[in-house]
Write a protein that holds these residues in place. Structure first.
Motif, mmCIF file in Angstrom:
data_model
loop_
_atom_site.group_PDB
_atom_site.id
_atom_site.type_symbol
_atom_site.label_atom_id
_atom_site.label_comp_id
_atom_site.label_asym_id
_atom_site.label_seq_id
_atom_site.Cartn_x
_atom_site.Cartn_y
_atom_site.Cartn_z
ATOM 1 N N VAL A 45 -6.918 0.747 -6.500
ATOM 2 C CA VAL A 45 -7.086 -0.703 -6.430
ATOM 3 C C VAL A 45 -8.026 -1.214 -7.514
ATOM 4 O O VAL A 45 -9.109 -0.664 -7.742
ATOM 5 N N SER A 98 -5.133 -6.726 -7.806
ATOM 6 C CA SER A 98 -5.128 -7.764 -6.776
ATOM 7 C C SER A 98 -6.086 -8.894 -7.147
ATOM 8 O O SER A 98 -7.301 -8.713 -7.182
ATOM 9 N N ARG A 110 0.829 -1.219 0.000
ATOM 10 C CA ARG A 110 0.000 0.000 0.000
ATOM 11 C C ARG A 110 0.857 1.260 0.000
ATOM 12 O O ARG A 110 0.612 2.190 -0.788
ATOM 13 N N ALA A 143 -6.993 -6.150 -0.823
ATOM 14 C CA ALA A 143 -6.503 -4.846 -1.273
ATOM 15 C C ALA A 143 -7.541 -3.766 -1.007
ATOM 16 O O ALA A 143 -7.196 -2.595 -0.812
ATOM 17 N N THR A 181 -13.694 -2.048 -8.679
ATOM 18 C CA THR A 181 -12.873 -0.881 -8.373
ATOM 19 C C THR A 181 -13.758 0.282 -7.940
ATOM 20 O O THR A 181 -14.899 0.419 -8.409
#
Length: 400
Positions: free
Chosen positions: A228, A201, A189, A218, A250
């Motif tokens: 992410v 991820s 991160r 994530a 997302t």
């Protein structure tokens, strides 16, 4: 004759599937082939999913929306909430398997020449998806000696340049079975935030974690919500590989708008697949517990047996249903092919995936294989015996 594209020429053959012709030939000779090469569970698909198709009352098999059925996406939010993932239906795009989710993520986020950093060994098809997008995978090698823990974050940072656009992880990991800790995820991160990178991820194995360590998604990481891109699939947790239903998730609205352009170009995700997947969300908890217990038993047996074979070493996977095993041979590409083309033990042989295919550098992983413990314990027991006999005979031949 017209020339094949450069992209097509450099596209790697799947290490998981490239030996299929040899496997088919072995079966044609009457051999029993134990498939440890591919993550295809032999566990029955939930009846609730099968019944959704068996009793389907539909007059038209229509296109679904390009982002998938809204009813399915809404129900998925309840599934993710069980893992403390704060997701709404608009954050989810349904894809044709997790593979399409990775490909569309790369196509939407990366330009030709861009680079992604990936801990290795890594799922082989990531390389193929990157090549399809014109991007480059930069590998950071983890080691079998520490169970394939996250490599030092300084090694990631040393690879970052003006072409670096993201980091890609699989957690729990395919092919190693490693589960990233909270500390490791926080290090990722911080790096993503420092350089404003995407974090791709792949989390399709979250149902299979064999340790008390918590699952850190994530999407649990604070401060990089817009960076992410989560990849998911129903293939493994419900033994529904063939319905080809995955998800791209997302919080980044601009990215979702871009991904939708690719979704619209391919029209829609599978209709039957979504019907089955939506129904399967009603699967009884007992099914999931039984599947978990079965894989745990298979893991324990496989790893224990592997480590009893002379010269073989496998760390204990903490998740998924794979392990990387180090074998006492110089070239597992040759060994895996030989097992199918030249070897048999009491009418049996094995199909395992050579380790080199899980690295960007094909010279790496030459003494390793990936083994998928997706067969019943009785079959795993036979397969491990066949592997031991194959290693004995192969090394006799190689040593003259």
């Amino acid at each position: 004759m017209p020339k094949i594209s450069t992209r097509g020429t450099v596209m790697p053959a799947s290490p998981i599937r490239k030996l299929v012709p040899l496997s088919d030939s072995a079966k044609a000779r009457g051999l029993k082939v134990y498939h440890l090469n591919i993550g295809q569970p032999d566990i029955a698909t939930p009846k609730v999913g099968l019944n959704a198709i068996r009793y389907l009352d539909r007059k038209i098999l229509e296109y679904s929306p390009s982002d998938g059925f809204c009813s399915y996406r809404k129900k998925l939010t309840a599934y993710y909430s069980k893992f403390k993932m704060n997701i709404n239906a608009d954050d989810i795009i349904i894809t044709t398997g997790g593979s399409e989710a990775v490909l569309f993520a790369f196509m939407a986020c990366l330009d030709p020449g861009d680079e992604i950093i990936v801990p290795e060994p890594a799922y082989a098809n990531y390389m193929a998806f990157a090549i399809s997008a014109g991007a480059l995978i930069r590998g950071v090698a983890s080691t079998i000696e520490n169970g394939f823990a996250l490599p030092p974050i300084e090694k990631f940072e040393a690879l970052i340049n003006e072409k670096t656009k993201g980091i890609l992880i699989c957690n729990p990991n395919n092919p190693t079975g490693y589960l990233y800790s909270r500390t490791e995820m926080n290090k990722i991160r911080d790096l993503v935030k420092k350089y404003d990178l995407y974090l791709f991820s792949d989390e399709v194995y979250r149902e299979f974690i064999y340790t008390s360590s918590p699952y850190i998604s994530a999407l649990h990481l604070v401060g990089i919500e817009e960076n992410v891109v989560l990849i998911d699939s129903v293939s493994k947790r419900y033994s529904e590989c063939g319905i080809r239903v995955g998800m791209l998730i997302t919080k980044n609205k601009e990215l979702r708008k871009t991904v939708m352009k690719f979704c619209q170009a391919r029209l829609s995700p599978p209709l039957f697949g979504q019907i089955i997947a939506e129904a399967t969300l009603e699967v009884p908890e007992e099914y999931m517990r039984d599947v978990y217990d079965e894989y745990l038993e298979r893991r324990n047996f496989t790893v224990d047996t592997l480590n009893r074979i002379p010269g073989v070493y496998s760390p204990i996977p903490m998740g998924a249903f794979y392990t990387i095993a180090r074998l006492p041979v110089d070239d597992t590409d040759k060994f895996c092919a030989w097992c199918l083309s030249d070897f048999e033990y009491e009418g049996q042989t094995i199909f395992i995936a050579p380790g080199s295919g899980f690295y960007a550098d094909p010279t790496a992983g030459k003494n390793a294989v990936r083994i998928a413990y997706v067969l019943k314990k009785e079959e795993l027991q036979n397969a491990m015996l066949v592997l031991e006999k194959a290693l004995e005979e192969y090394n006799k031949i190689m040593n003259g």
